[in-house]
Design a protein around this motif. Sequence first.
Motif, short mmCIF file in Angstrom:
data_model
loop_
_atom_site.label_atom_id
_atom_site.label_comp_id
_atom_site.label_asym_id
_atom_site.label_seq_id
_atom_site.Cartn_x
_atom_site.Cartn_y
_atom_site.Cartn_z
N ALA A 1 12.78 11.76 -6.55
CA ALA A 1 12.80 10.55 -7.38
C ALA A 1 14.06 10.52 -8.24
O ALA A 1 14.68 9.46 -8.41
CB ALA A 1 11.54 10.48 -8.24
N LEU B 1 15.98 4.29 2.79
CA LEU B 1 15.80 3.31 1.70
C LEU B 1 17.14 2.66 1.34
O LEU B 1 17.17 1.51 0.92
CB LEU B 1 15.20 3.98 0.47
N ILE C 1 6.97 6.96 -2.94
CA ILE C 1 7.20 8.21 -2.22
C ILE C 1 5.91 9.02 -2.30
O ILE C 1 5.43 9.32 -3.38
CB ILE C 1 8.37 9.01 -2.84
N THR D 1 14.94 2.78 -7.46
CA THR D 1 13.77 3.13 -8.27
C THR D 1 12.58 3.32 -7.34
O THR D 1 12.33 2.49 -6.47
CB THR D 1 13.45 2.02 -9.29
N ALA D 2 11.86 4.40 -7.54
CA ALA D 2 10.69 4.68 -6.70
C ALA D 2 9.59 5.31 -7.54
O ALA D 2 9.87 6.11 -8.43
CB ALA D 2 11.07 5.60 -5.56
N ARG D 3 8.36 4.93 -7.23
CA ARG D 3 7.20 5.60 -7.81
C ARG D 3 6.84 6.75 -6.89
O ARG D 3 7.17 6.74 -5.71
CB ARG D 3 6.01 4.64 -7.89
N THR D 4 6.16 7.75 -7.43
CA THR D 4 5.72 8.88 -6.62
C THR D 4 4.21 9.00 -6.70
O THR D 4 3.60 8.65 -7.71
CB THR D 4 6.36 10.21 -7.07
N ASP E 1 10.16 -2.09 -3.54
CA ASP E 1 9.10 -1.45 -4.31
C ASP E 1 8.72 -0.23 -3.48
O ASP E 1 7.92 -0.31 -2.56
CB ASP E 1 7.92 -2.41 -4.48
N ALA E 2 9.38 0.90 -3.77
CA ALA E 2 9.21 2.11 -2.96
C ALA E 2 8.21 3.05 -3.61
O ALA E 2 8.23 3.28 -4.82
CB ALA E 2 10.54 2.81 -2.79
#
Length: 134
Positions: free
Chosen positions: A65, A20, A31, A74-77, A28-29
Amino acid sequence: MKVVVAYDGSKHAHKAIDQLQILNGPLDAVIVSVVRGPALGIRGTAVEVDQAEIDHARAALDKVAAELAARGVTARTRLAMGEPADVVVDIAEEEKAELIILGTRGLSLAKRIVMGSVSSNVLHHAPCAVLVVR
């Protein structure tokens, strides 16, 4: 760029996370960690997933995260249950991902035949580009 990264806490998954850092532009990551199950028992009844496995996967996602946030990413999980390759492909479709990143364990041919390969299955069924990291 919308990116889905498969993450299981292994060193190969960490290498996928590290990718990344080299992508250009806004990310817009997402995980994704997948806990195998629920499964069918010998009599065809559903066997529940061990809560400890779910808790371990959630803790690993939270940790990665936080590590990414410390690096400015910044990443959503997302935590899901099922067959890992199927779930990663499904989430990539749902998220309209442009790229899937995942690690590989480098299984021998014999083990791939017997156990299958998550990276190989994702590669063959993904709706977008796939980066497999060794």
